[in-house]
Design an enzyme around this catalytic site. Structure first.
Site, mmCIF file in Angstrom:
data_model
loop_
_atom_site.group_PDB
_atom_site.id
_atom_site.type_symbol
_atom_site.label_atom_id
_atom_site.label_comp_id
_atom_site.label_asym_id
_atom_site.label_seq_id
_atom_site.Cartn_x
_atom_site.Cartn_y
_atom_site.Cartn_z
ATOM 1 N N CYS A 141 3.685 -2.619 -4.111
ATOM 2 C CA CYS A 141 4.334 -2.762 -2.809
ATOM 3 C C CYS A 141 4.759 -4.224 -2.750
ATOM 4 C CB CYS A 141 3.406 -2.338 -1.670
ATOM 5 S SG CYS A 141 1.751 -3.050 -1.753
ATOM 6 N N THR A 142 4.674 -4.876 -1.615
ATOM 7 C CA THR A 142 5.072 -6.287 -1.576
ATOM 8 C C THR A 142 4.050 -7.167 -2.280
ATOM 9 O OG1 THR A 142 6.208 -5.906 0.534
ATOM 10 C CG2 THR A 142 5.801 -8.187 -0.083
ATOM 11 N N HIS A 143 2.783 -6.988 -1.930
ATOM 12 C CA HIS A 143 1.712 -7.785 -2.524
ATOM 13 C C HIS A 143 0.950 -7.018 -3.600
ATOM 14 C CE1 HIS A 143 1.778 -9.728 1.705
ATOM 15 N NE2 HIS A 143 2.584 -10.399 0.898
ATOM 16 N N LEU A 183 -1.103 -4.620 -3.026
ATOM 17 C CA LEU A 183 -2.477 -4.575 -2.544
ATOM 18 C C LEU A 183 -2.734 -3.420 -1.586
ATOM 19 C CD1 LEU A 183 -5.224 -5.955 -2.625
ATOM 20 C CD2 LEU A 183 -4.468 -7.456 -0.776
ATOM 21 N N ASN A 184 -2.191 -3.460 -0.389
ATOM 22 C CA ASN A 184 -2.606 -2.505 0.639
ATOM 23 C C ASN A 184 -1.984 -1.114 0.465
ATOM 24 O OD1 ASN A 184 -4.452 -4.135 2.309
ATOM 25 N ND2 ASN A 184 -2.658 -5.432 2.568
ATOM 26 N N ARG A 185 -0.661 -1.011 0.526
ATOM 27 C CA ARG A 185 -0.046 0.294 0.283
ATOM 28 C C ARG A 185 -0.346 0.782 -1.129
ATOM 29 N NH1 ARG A 185 5.865 -1.419 2.268
ATOM 30 N NH2 ARG A 185 4.933 -3.456 1.831
#
Length: 330
Positions: free
Chosen positions: A152-154, A156-158
């Protein structure tokens, strides 16, 4: 909304998911918020084909980055190669198309875009698309050991949520074990409390989609109920764990993949696993992790307990009792 990109050939060429009408568009080449704070690439998750990384940025972003901060699609493949691994599929979960183009990737690597809204738990349709893509890849790549790169962007979360959701729903991994395995391999902990709580306490998502006709170009979804054992090829036979021919698909499905369970627990309990790749374990709650110094930078308002464990030392690290990172919030 999902988009496949494979200009020549490959198992994913014909698939096209429909859904949202368009992705959210943002102008400019500004660096994603907090993007610099995260390691570019994690490690392969043992017993799986997954590896997570933050979004690589195309060349137009480089003028706003120091040389050591740059992470382009080319850098991604170089870093994967440094781990003696090979990517066989990239799943992009960002909700924009501004960071890089599929054309920036090698033509031999399939690319799948699943537009996934940030901050909120992915809906069942998004989860199903991810599971279908993973199982399709595993089915077509039984005879190699290529990896599924997810970002995802980082990264990490998604990314962590959907990887863990797959391990929990399809492979039958315990939520705590799935989350800890991801945290350790990524080098950062899942941060969003709503994602963690859903993985820990939410319902198992069904592994088939009743809204998709079986005769559609989505192909026969029944193989979702037959997860291919994703152990490396030379480490033993694969097991087709759930035969459903002639039977209706169950609403929920767990596979008790014993070897994967053992890999997860063995990896999680190994205190020296980071020394091989020079990655410290994810940070305890209330502390700001700086991977450049391999130490914990304690926040001014951190608890006394947090201040007492100020630094990480690779030779005396003992496994934190899970959940070590549940109280991280944005």
């Amino acid at each position: 909304m999902s988009q496949w990109h494979h200009p020549r050939s490959g198992w994913g060429r014909r698939r096209d998911f429909s859904g949202r009408s368009s992705a959210k568009k943002k102008g400019g080449n500004h660096i994603p918020e907090r993007w610099k704070d995260y390691l570019p690439v994690g490690q392969r998750m043992p017993g799986t084909r997954f590896i997570a990384f933050k979004v690589p940025l195309q060349k137009s972003f480089e003028k706003k980055l120091a040389p050591e901060e740059c992470f382009s699609p080319l850098d991604l493949f170089n870093k994967i190669r440094e781990q003696n691994e090979e990517l066989g599929l990239i799943i992009d979960l960002t909700y924009t198309q501004r960071y890089y183009k599929p054309e920036d990737l090698p033509e031999t690597v399939p690319y799948l875009k699943i537009f996934t809204v940030g901050h909120q738990v992915p809906d069942d349709e998004t989860i199903f698309k991810f599971k279908h893509a993973v199982n399709g890849f595993l089915k077509e790549n039984k005879d190699n050991d290529k990896l599924i790169g997810v970002h995802c962007t980082h990264g990490l979360n998604r990314t962590g949520y959907l990887i863990c959701r797959y391990l929990i729903d399809v492979e039958g991994v315990r939520p705590d074990d799935a989350i800890e395995l991801f945290n350790r391999c990524r080098g950062h902990c899942l941060e969003r409390q709503n994602y963690i709580e859903d993985l820990q306490n939410g319902p198992i998502r069904k592994n088939w989609n009743s809204s998709v006709p079986r005769s559609s170009d989505f192909e026969d979804s029944a193989h979702l109920m037959q997860p291919v054992h994703n152990k490396p090829v030379k480490q033993g036979p694969r097991y087709n764990l759930h035969q459903i021919q002639g039977h209706s698909a169950p609403r929920h499905f767990h596979t008790q993949t014993q070897s994967l369970q053992q890999s997860v627990r063995k990896f999680s309990e190994n205190p020296h696993v980071y020394q091989r790749h020079h990655l410290p374990p994810p940070g305890p709650p209330g502390e700001d992790y700086s991977h450049r110094r391999y130490s914990w930078n304690v926040k001014p308002n951190a608890s006394r307990a947090a201040q007492d464990r100020r630094r990480w030392y690779p030779y005396n690290y003992s496994r934190l009792s899970y959940p070590a990172c549940w109280e991280w919030t944005q």
